[in-house]
Write an enzyme that holds these catalytic residues in place. Structure first.
Site, PDB file in Angstrom:
ATOM      1  N   TYR A  51      32.187 -38.244  38.040  1.00 39.88           N
ATOM      2  CA  TYR A  51      30.991 -37.520  37.806  1.00 39.88           C
ATOM      3  C   TYR A  51      31.046 -35.981  37.335  1.00 39.88           C
ATOM      4  O   TYR A  51      31.724 -35.276  37.975  1.00 39.88           O
ATOM      5  CB  TYR A  51      30.267 -37.417  39.125  1.00 39.88           C
ATOM      6  CG  TYR A  51      28.963 -38.517  39.019  1.00 39.88           C
ATOM      7  CD1 TYR A  51      27.813 -37.850  38.240  1.00 39.88           C
ATOM      8  CD2 TYR A  51      28.827 -39.650  39.679  1.00 39.88           C
ATOM      9  CE1 TYR A  51      26.848 -38.827  38.217  1.00 39.88           C
ATOM     10  CE2 TYR A  51      27.784 -40.427  39.249  1.00 39.88           C
ATOM     11  CZ  TYR A  51      26.652 -40.142  38.814  1.00 39.88           C
ATOM     12  OH  TYR A  51      25.599 -40.987  38.490  1.00 39.88           O
ATOM     13  N   GLU A  53      27.998 -33.828  36.494  1.00 36.88           N
ATOM     14  CA  GLU A  53      26.871 -33.077  36.267  1.00 36.88           C
ATOM     15  C   GLU A  53      26.827 -31.705  35.932  1.00 36.88           C
ATOM     16  O   GLU A  53      27.555 -31.043  36.536  1.00 36.88           O
ATOM     17  CB  GLU A  53      25.585 -33.432  37.505  1.00 36.88           C
ATOM     18  CG  GLU A  53      25.348 -34.779  37.215  1.00 36.88           C
ATOM     19  CD  GLU A  53      24.208 -35.278  38.445  1.00 36.88           C
ATOM     20  OE1 GLU A  53      24.136 -34.345  39.580  1.00 36.88           O
ATOM     21  OE2 GLU A  53      23.669 -36.340  38.476  1.00 36.88           O
ATOM     22  N   ASP A 197      16.890 -35.724  12.222  1.00 37.50           N
ATOM     23  CA  ASP A 197      17.544 -37.018  13.052  1.00 37.50           C
ATOM     24  C   ASP A 197      18.433 -37.594  11.903  1.00 37.50           C
ATOM     25  O   ASP A 197      17.828 -38.450  11.145  1.00 37.50           O
ATOM     26  CB  ASP A 197      16.403 -37.905  13.446  1.00 37.50           C
ATOM     27  CG  ASP A 197      16.954 -38.948  14.217  1.00 37.50           C
ATOM     28  OD1 ASP A 197      18.309 -39.171  13.980  1.00 37.50           O
ATOM     29  OD2 ASP A 197      16.333 -39.691  14.929  1.00 37.50           O
ATOM     30  N   THR A 223      23.119 -39.801  16.290  1.00 42.68           N
ATOM     31  CA  THR A 223      23.857 -40.957  17.073  1.00 42.68           C
ATOM     32  C   THR A 223      25.317 -40.533  16.823  1.00 42.68           C
ATOM     33  O   THR A 223      25.630 -40.001  15.580  1.00 42.68           O
ATOM     34  CB  THR A 223      23.364 -42.239  16.905  1.00 42.68           C
ATOM     35  OG1 THR A 223      23.359 -42.569  15.599  1.00 42.68           O
ATOM     36  CG2 THR A 223      22.095 -42.616  17.428  1.00 42.68           C
ATOM     37  N   LYS A 226      26.895 -44.789  14.477  1.00 44.37           N
ATOM     38  CA  LYS A 226      26.506 -45.249  13.103  1.00 44.37           C
ATOM     39  C   LYS A 226      27.551 -45.025  12.025  1.00 44.37           C
ATOM     40  O   LYS A 226      28.767 -45.432  12.284  1.00 44.37           O
ATOM     41  CB  LYS A 226      25.012 -44.944  12.769  1.00 44.37           C
ATOM     42  CG  LYS A 226      24.280 -45.579  13.850  1.00 44.37           C
ATOM     43  CD  LYS A 226      22.969 -45.386  13.509  1.00 44.37           C
ATOM     44  CE  LYS A 226      21.993 -45.999  15.010  1.00 44.37           C
ATOM     45  NZ  LYS A 226      20.360 -45.735  14.818  1.00 44.37           N
ATOM     46  N   ARG A 232      29.051 -45.475  21.027  1.00 44.95           N
ATOM     47  CA  ARG A 232      27.762 -45.326  21.264  1.00 44.95           C
ATOM     48  C   ARG A 232      27.609 -44.006  22.241  1.00 44.95           C
ATOM     49  O   ARG A 232      27.801 -43.942  23.256  1.00 44.95           O
ATOM     50  CB  ARG A 232      27.312 -46.382  21.959  1.00 44.95           C
ATOM     51  CG  ARG A 232      27.426 -47.788  21.311  1.00 44.95           C
ATOM     52  CD  ARG A 232      26.740 -48.961  22.045  1.00 44.95           C
ATOM     53  NE  ARG A 232      25.357 -48.995  21.382  1.00 44.95           N
ATOM     54  CZ  ARG A 232      25.080 -49.546  20.061  1.00 44.95           C
ATOM     55  NH1 ARG A 232      26.215 -50.195  19.474  1.00 44.95           N
ATOM     56  NH2 ARG A 232      24.348 -49.642  19.366  1.00 44.95           N
TER      57      ARG A 232
HETATM   58  C1  LIG Z   1      19.452 -45.469  15.753  1.00 45.48           C
HETATM   59  C2  LIG Z   1      18.593 -44.279  15.662  1.00 45.48           C
HETATM   60  C3  LIG Z   1      18.079 -43.974  16.870  1.00 45.48           C
HETATM   61  C4  LIG Z   1      18.246 -44.151  18.129  1.00 45.48           C
HETATM   62  O1  LIG Z   1      19.582 -44.438  18.532  1.00 45.48           O
HETATM   63  P1  LIG Z   1      19.809 -45.318  19.854  1.00 45.48           P
HETATM   64  O2  LIG Z   1      21.158 -45.001  20.039  1.00 45.48           O
HETATM   65  O3  LIG Z   1      19.643 -46.824  19.548  1.00 45.48           O
HETATM   66  O4  LIG Z   1      18.983 -45.059  21.053  1.00 45.48           O
HETATM   67  C5  LIG Z   1      17.224 -42.400  16.569  1.00 45.48           C
HETATM   68  N1  LIG Z   1      16.885 -42.095  15.316  1.00 45.48           N
HETATM   69  C6  LIG Z   1      17.238 -42.634  14.255  1.00 45.48           C
HETATM   70  C7  LIG Z   1      16.865 -42.338  12.825  1.00 45.48           C
HETATM   71  C8  LIG Z   1      18.197 -43.926  14.357  1.00 45.48           C
HETATM   72  O5  LIG Z   1      18.307 -44.293  13.084  1.00 45.48           O
END
Ligand SMILES: *Cc1c(COP(=O)(O)O)cnc(C)c1O
Length: 420
Positions: A51, A53, A197, A223, A226, A232
């Site tokens: 942990y 925090e 994003d 993220t 990807k 993740r």
């Molecule tokens: C995949 C994605 C997210 C969310 O990611 P999670 O890990 O699935 O919560 C947010 N914004 C965009 C543009 C994404 O492609």
């Protein structure tokens, strides 16, 4: 996995089955990838026991001698890879990272602007069923019907009319380059915080295959799992000291408890991998492959939203092929070609049974496939979809069986990272 098979043979067998499925499938889902063996190893460690925090040097638990160093390394690598002065590597995933942006810059009821979900935006950019659409007032922009590209005039006039506190750019089904300078100009003109994003394209940005939002967006959310090819997880980045403080407070204690330290370590490993020349080559090949696949599909009569792609992703409207997205995705999956059905802009069909499918090249490129394999994949997709449209179930069945055998022969030649 000898302990796992001993303690829980059921789960061990299912994991092995999923491993085999991943190895034997041409994965075309654009938000997925294969992490390296090194990233996998970091994920499955004793760091999950701890942990922590708080942030390095300011924790609420003792025993952080090692964890502080790991989180600091991850942060330093993120800063240097993306060229920012602040990074927070604790968000559990992309959605909570985006929620932290709301908590940092908006109050409930304030206005946020983002791309509408049916046009390729993300749920967390203010879509109605999301907390971000329920607890905030949201304004959505889309794409032009004639070009399939974001309508920057619409973005500007909506921003001037509604004065959102935050504008999101980026999304989940955008096949074209995001014009960060144009969004930044609109955000400045209207007094909004611009949040880029880059969840889908972070690896392309890191590898120099897509322009960077750094220097244009006030805050960047991504993220890590990807195109970036990490575990993740997610990160928030900025080069503004005040924004950095607000984001840190929003992630902890605002939204989350203890960070997932095993994930933090794996993010650090992925960031190290993403800073290599090999990764730059990878990122550019992802785009080269997507263009090759898009050309093959277009030449076979597939309708591509916006006419093609600049990045890793292709959005296909199957109407001209005479099939809907869901049955096509299901038939393709049975042939070993994994895609997802997706709404297309101005889709007359329902979101759970839309007109399109969404594909991408991050995973196949991680396996080392190139342009000739992309042309092969395009021709398989055409065979399956064309047969499906003809409506002869037996004929389709035999096409699926033959294509699956050919897919297996191909995947055997290109072992996936982490599964080899
Ligand atoms: C995949 C994605 C997210 C969310 O990611 P999670 O890990 O699935 O919560 C947010 N914004 C965009 C543009 C994404 O492609």
């Amino acid at each position: 996995m000898s302990s796992l098979s001993h303690v829980d043979p059921e789960i061990a067998e299912l994991i092995t089955a999923e491993e085999r499925r991943q190895a034997d499938t041409v994965k075309l889902i654009p938000s997925e990838n294969y992490v390296s063996r090194a990233v996998l190893e970091a994920t499955g460690t004793v760091l999950t026991n701890k942990y922590s925090e708080g942030y390095a040097g300011k924790r609420y638990y003792e025993g952080q001698q090692v964890i502080d160093q790991i989180e600091t390394l991850a942060i330093e690598r993120a800063k240097s890879l993306f060229g920012v002065t602040h990074a927070n590597v604790q968000p559990y995933s992309g959605s909570p990272a985006n929620l932290a942006i709301y908590l940092a810059f908006l109050n409930p009821g304030d206005t946020v602007m983002g791309m509408g979900l049916p046009f390729g935006g993300h749920l967390t950019h203010g879509w109605s069923v999301s907390a971000t659409g329920k607890w905030f007032s949201s304004v959505r922009y889309g794409v032009r019907r004639d070009t399939g590209r974001i309508d920057m005039d619409e973005v500007r006039s909506l921003a001037l009319e509604h004065r959102p506190k935050v504008i999101f750019c980026g999304g989940t089904a955008i096949p074209r380059t995001i014009d960060f300078p144009a969004f930044a100009e609109i955000a400045r003109e209207t007094g909004a915080v611009l949040a880029a994003d880059i969840a889908h394209i972070a690896g392309l940005v890191a590898g120099g295959a897509h322009p960077s939002p750094v220097g244009h967006a006030d805050v960047i959310s991504t993220t890590t799992h990807k195109t970036l090819r990490g575990p993740r997880g997610a990160m928030l980045m900025t080069s503004d000291d005040e924004h950095a403080k607000a984001l840190n407070k929003a992630v902890f204690p605002g939204l989350q408890g203890g960070p997932h330290n095993h994930t933090t370590a794996a993010i650090a490993v992925a960031l190290r991998e993403a800073s290599t020349d090999d990764f730059k080559t990878y990122a550019h090949q992802v785009v080269t492959n997507a263009k090759a696949l898009a050309e093959e599909l277009a030449s076979r009569g597939f309708t591509l939203i916006s006419g093609g792609t600049d990045n890793h992703l292709i959005l296909i409207d199957l109407t001209s092929k005479g099939v809907a997205g869901k049955p096509a995705a299901q038939a393709l999956d049975r042939a070993g070609l994994e895609t997802n059905y997706n709404t297309v802009p101005f889709d007359p069909r329902k979101p759970f049974d839309p007109s399109g499918i969404r594909i991408g090249t991050p995973s196949v490129t991680s396996r080392g496939m190139g342009e000739s394999e992309m042309r092969q994949i395009g021709s398989w997709m055409d065979e399956v979809v064309t047969s499906l449209a003809k409506g002869d179930a037996d004929a389709t069945e035999s096409v699926i069986t033959r294509v699956h055998a050919e897919v297996s022969a191909l995947t055997a030649k290109f072992p996936a990272p982490g599964l080899d």
